[in-house]
Design an enzyme around this catalytic site. Structure first.
Site, short mmCIF file in Angstrom:
data_model
loop_
_atom_site.label_atom_id
_atom_site.label_comp_id
_atom_site.label_asym_id
_atom_site.label_seq_id
_atom_site.Cartn_x
_atom_site.Cartn_y
_atom_site.Cartn_z
N HIS A 1 0.80 -1.22 0.00
CA HIS A 1 0.00 0.00 0.00
C HIS A 1 0.84 1.27 0.00
O HIS A 1 0.34 2.34 -0.34
CB HIS A 1 -0.94 0.02 1.21
N HIS B 1 -0.99 -1.28 8.81
CA HIS B 1 -1.38 -0.78 7.49
C HIS B 1 -1.18 -1.82 6.39
O HIS B 1 -2.10 -2.10 5.63
CB HIS B 1 -0.57 0.48 7.18
N ASP B 2 -0.02 -2.37 6.27
CA ASP B 2 0.27 -3.36 5.22
C ASP B 2 0.38 -4.74 5.83
O ASP B 2 0.59 -4.90 7.03
CB ASP B 2 1.59 -3.01 4.51
N HIS B 3 0.25 -5.76 4.98
CA HIS B 3 0.36 -7.15 5.43
C HIS B 3 1.83 -7.57 5.45
O HIS B 3 2.29 -8.35 4.62
CB HIS B 3 -0.46 -8.07 4.50
#
Length: 115
Positions: free
Chosen positions: A7, A33-35
């Site tokens: 992202h 926020h991100d994986h």
């Protein structure tokens, strides 16, 4: 807010929130926020960005270019982060799903409240 993952950075937060955090000498910004698992150091302040989003889907190889001095950890496999916080010390550890330590970071501050 800051991510080398899929992202990327959240532009609105960088523009509007980051100056407030830096002005108030905030130490940590923690998110999922991100994986992935990430530790990013700010080049402008002592602010550390910690991402613990590796609990489910992982992207595997979807990483953006980042300054090597700032990007302390990027792991896009599954895992988790743990923190131990006292009045004067912080220890952050990132683990993979097998419990192996991927990254460890510690920080200390003087205790301004003790008599």
């Amino acid at each position: 807010m800051m991510s080398a993952g899929h992202h990327g950075n959240t532009i609105e937060l960088v523009a509007q929130l980051l100056p407030i955090l830096e002005e108030n000498r905030v130490d940590l910004y923690i998110n999922g926020h991100d994986h992935c698992l990430e530790h990013i150091s700010s080049s402008h302040s002592s602010l550390q960005f910690l991402t613990s989003g590796g609990g489910s889907k992982s992207w595997r190889g979807d990483v953006q270019q980042w300054n090597e001095d700032e990007l302390k950890l990027y792991y896009d496999g599954q895992g988790f982060m743990s923190m131990q916080v006292t009045q004067t010390e912080l220890e952050v550890m990132f683990f993979d799903i097998f419990g192996n330590i991927l990254h460890k970071w510690t920080s200390a501050k003087p205790d301004h409240y003790s008599s």
